[in-house]
Scaffold this active site. Structure first.
Site, PDB file in Angstrom:
ATOM      1  N   ALA A  65      65.890 149.776  95.578  1.00 24.41           N
ATOM      2  CA  ALA A  65      64.780 148.975  95.073  1.00 24.41           C
ATOM      3  C   ALA A  65      65.194 148.374  93.736  1.00 24.41           C
ATOM      4  O   ALA A  65      66.056 148.919  93.038  1.00 24.41           O
ATOM      5  CB  ALA A  65      63.550 149.850  94.913  1.00 24.41           C
ATOM      6  N   GLY A 109      66.590 152.737  98.239  1.00 26.83           N
ATOM      7  CA  GLY A 109      65.839 151.955  99.219  1.00 26.83           C
ATOM      8  C   GLY A 109      66.749 151.243 100.211  1.00 26.83           C
ATOM      9  O   GLY A 109      66.339 150.946 101.338  1.00 26.83           O
ATOM     10  N   GLU A 112      67.437 153.763 102.773  1.00 25.08           N
ATOM     11  CA  GLU A 112      66.176 153.953 103.512  1.00 25.08           C
ATOM     12  C   GLU A 112      65.913 152.788 104.470  1.00 25.08           C
ATOM     13  O   GLU A 112      65.447 152.979 105.592  1.00 25.08           O
ATOM     14  CB  GLU A 112      65.023 154.107 102.517  1.00 25.08           C
ATOM     15  N   GLU A 132      67.965 158.314  93.558  1.00 24.02           N
ATOM     16  CA  GLU A 132      66.721 158.136  92.787  1.00 24.02           C
ATOM     17  C   GLU A 132      66.544 159.207  91.727  1.00 24.02           C
ATOM     18  O   GLU A 132      65.927 158.965  90.685  1.00 24.02           O
ATOM     19  CB  GLU A 132      65.499 158.161  93.726  1.00 24.02           C
TER      20      GLU A 132
HETATM   21  C1  HXC Z   1      68.284 146.049  90.015  1.00 24.52           C
HETATM   22  C2  HXC Z   1      70.566 146.228  90.167  1.00 24.52           C
HETATM   23  C3  HXC Z   1      70.453 147.346  91.018  1.00 24.52           C
HETATM   24  C4  HXC Z   1      69.134 147.785  91.362  1.00 24.52           C
HETATM   25  C5  HXC Z   1      72.537 146.955  90.710  1.00 24.52           C
HETATM   26  N1  HXC Z   1      71.873 146.013  90.012  1.00 24.52           N
HETATM   27  N2  HXC Z   1      71.705 147.777  91.322  1.00 24.52           N
HETATM   28  N3  HXC Z   1      69.492 145.586  89.680  1.00 24.52           N
HETATM   29  N4  HXC Z   1      68.098 147.122  90.816  1.00 24.52           N
HETATM   30  N5  HXC Z   1      68.915 148.805  92.193  1.00 24.52           N
HETATM   31  C6  HXC Z   1      72.425 144.919  89.192  1.00 24.52           C
HETATM   32  C7  HXC Z   1      73.053 145.478  87.912  1.00 24.52           C
HETATM   33  O1  HXC Z   1      72.051 145.674  86.937  1.00 24.52           O
HETATM   34  C8  HXC Z   1      73.994 144.359  87.556  1.00 24.52           C
HETATM   35  O2  HXC Z   1      73.271 143.288  87.000  1.00 24.52           O
HETATM   36  C9  HXC Z   1      74.494 143.886  88.921  1.00 24.52           C
HETATM   37  O3  HXC Z   1      73.524 144.317  89.872  1.00 24.52           O
HETATM   38  C10 HXC Z   1      75.838 144.518  89.292  1.00 24.52           C
HETATM   39  O4  HXC Z   1      75.706 145.927  89.182  1.00 24.52           O
HETATM   40  P1  HXC Z   1      76.774 146.842  88.429  1.00 24.52           P
HETATM   41  O5  HXC Z   1      76.134 148.149  88.131  1.00 24.52           O
HETATM   42  O6  HXC Z   1      77.385 146.123  87.277  1.00 24.52           O
HETATM   43  O7  HXC Z   1      77.879 147.026  89.568  1.00 24.52           O
HETATM   44  P2  HXC Z   1      78.884 148.231  89.794  1.00 24.52           P
HETATM   45  O8  HXC Z   1      79.452 148.707  88.487  1.00 24.52           O
HETATM   46  O9  HXC Z   1      79.812 147.764  90.842  1.00 24.52           O
HETATM   47  O10 HXC Z   1      78.008 149.453  90.362  1.00 24.52           O
HETATM   48  C11 HXC Z   1      77.415 149.337  91.624  1.00 24.52           C
HETATM   49  C12 HXC Z   1      76.336 150.436  91.792  1.00 24.52           C
HETATM   50  C13 HXC Z   1      75.354 150.415  90.590  1.00 24.52           C
HETATM   51  C14 HXC Z   1      77.009 151.818  91.909  1.00 24.52           C
HETATM   52  C15 HXC Z   1      75.623 150.139  93.111  1.00 24.52           C
HETATM   53  O11 HXC Z   1      74.908 149.081  90.412  1.00 24.52           O
HETATM   54  C16 HXC Z   1      74.154 151.290  90.777  1.00 24.52           C
HETATM   55  O12 HXC Z   1      74.262 152.527  90.610  1.00 24.52           O
HETATM   56  N6  HXC Z   1      73.011 150.704  91.034  1.00 24.52           N
HETATM   57  C17 HXC Z   1      71.730 151.397  91.111  1.00 24.52           C
HETATM   58  C18 HXC Z   1      71.648 152.233  92.373  1.00 24.52           C
HETATM   59  C19 HXC Z   1      70.337 153.015  92.436  1.00 24.52           C
HETATM   60  O13 HXC Z   1      70.044 153.825  91.555  1.00 24.52           O
HETATM   61  N7  HXC Z   1      69.566 152.766  93.457  1.00 24.52           N
HETATM   62  C20 HXC Z   1      68.253 153.413  93.679  1.00 24.52           C
HETATM   63  C21 HXC Z   1      67.182 152.563  93.103  1.00 24.52           C
HETATM   64  S1  HXC Z   1      65.583 153.351  93.197  1.00 24.52           S
HETATM   65  P3  HXC Z   1      73.803 142.511  85.686  1.00 24.52           P
HETATM   66  O14 HXC Z   1      72.705 141.526  85.408  1.00 24.52           O
HETATM   67  O15 HXC Z   1      73.988 143.536  84.627  1.00 24.52           O
HETATM   68  O16 HXC Z   1      75.091 141.885  86.153  1.00 24.52           O
HETATM   69  C22 HXC Z   1      65.124 153.125  94.793  1.00 24.52           C
HETATM   70  C23 HXC Z   1      63.766 153.694  95.198  1.00 24.52           C
HETATM   71  C24 HXC Z   1      63.384 153.315  96.588  1.00 24.52           C
HETATM   72  O17 HXC Z   1      65.798 152.527  95.557  1.00 24.52           O
HETATM   73  C25 HXC Z   1      61.939 153.576  96.855  1.00 24.52           C
HETATM   74  C26 HXC Z   1      61.141 152.320  97.012  1.00 24.52           C
HETATM   75  C27 HXC Z   1      59.682 152.511  97.252  1.00 24.52           C
END
Ligand code: HXC
Length: 258
Positions: A65, A109, A112, A132
């Protein structure tokens, strides 16, 4: 139909829906989830489509998400909006088969969403995770339930509590994905699987979906009864007559969805 966050193409009875927010690693924001629900409902109603492939880019399926969009929301907002529930319900209501083709990250997400599909074909560079916990939250669109049913309690707890990622080989061993293919062949394999499904009777594919999904929602006894009734009911269709006649006559069946 043009979408801001998706690319949709239909060819040979198969629709490919591509998540397309490369600037945010296909993070699922409200716009994308609404468009996805809308696109899948439209494809479900489109007679030119018999199977759907949901995919991302060759680097990322979806990184979860959209954390930026969610970060400042209050409990009251999340609860009142029923965050992503109507969209998730719409996605899982699709009656045609939906295959997730996952390359790169399918996190939070994103994992999921892949699990909402009927099965997952993974590229060998795929990485699945429910991280998460690192954000101080828990999965919110099925991760604690679907991952547990797919891989069992021990591995699901490990994934949700540590936030670690699972690679494609582990995901296949654990039963999260149905097959792993070389990354360069992912879309070719997913399209081929979808085309194979598209050749079947659409009646039967819908009954298969309903029957297998029943196994998640009911007791074994009720599920077996549902399956038996479905099996019996298909003998009222022309496609059953055609399928069995074609076998006996050693020819390819011509299903007509009736
Ligand atoms: C918003 C995101 C994002 C996310 C990445 N980006 N994931 N933006 N939401 N979930 C953005 C980063 O901020 C960055 O933007 C660009 O994408 C590239 O990401 P990087 O981190 O620089 O890339 P990298 O170093 O290759 O790492 C990849 C990654 C990491 C391991 C996937 O991005 C990451 O850990 N992302 C978050 C994963 C996460 O926690 N997901 C769960 C979310 S909560 P900029 O502008 O800086 O370039 C969830 C809840 C679901 O999903 C329930 C819903 C109801």
């Amino acid at each position: 139909m043009a979408y801001e966050t998706l690319l949709v193409e239909v060819e040979d009875d198969v629709a490919v829906v591509r998540l397309n927010r490369p600037e945010a690693l296909n993070a699922l924001n409200q716009k994308l989830m609404r468009e996805l629900a809308e696109a899948l409902a439209a494809l479900d109603a489109d007679p030119a489509v018999r199977c759907v492939v949901l995919t991302g880019s060759d680097k990322v399926f979806a990184a979860g998400a959209d954390i930026r969009e969610m970060s400042q929301k209050s409990f009251v907002e999340m609860f009142t909006e029923d965050f992503f529930t109507p969209e998730s319900d719409a996605i899982t209501r699709v009656r045609k088969p939906v295959i997730a083709a996952v390359a790169g990250y399918a996190l939070g997400g994103g994992c999921e969403l892949a699990m909402m599909c009927d099965f997952i074909i993974a590229a060998d560079n795929a990485k699945f995770g429910q991280p998460e916990i690192n954000l101080g939250v828990v999965a919110g669109i099925g991760g604690t339930q679907r991952l547990t049913r797919l891989v069992g309690k021990s591995k699901a707890m490990d994934m949700h509590l540590t936030g670690r990622f699972m690679d494609a080989a582990e995901a296949e061993r654990a039963g999260l994905v149905s097959r792993v293919v070389p990354a360069k062949n992912l879309m070719e394999e997913a399209r081929a699987a979808a085309r194979k499904i598209a050749e079947k009777s659409a009646l039967t594919t819908m009954v298969v979906k309903e029957s297998v999904n029943r196994s998640y929602e009911t007791t074994l006894r009720e599920g077996l009864l549902f399956e038996r009734r479905a099996f019996h009911a298909l003998f009222a269709t022309e496609d059953q007559k055609e399928g069995m006649a074609a076998f006996v006559e050693k020819r390819t069946p011509q299903f007509r969805d009736r």
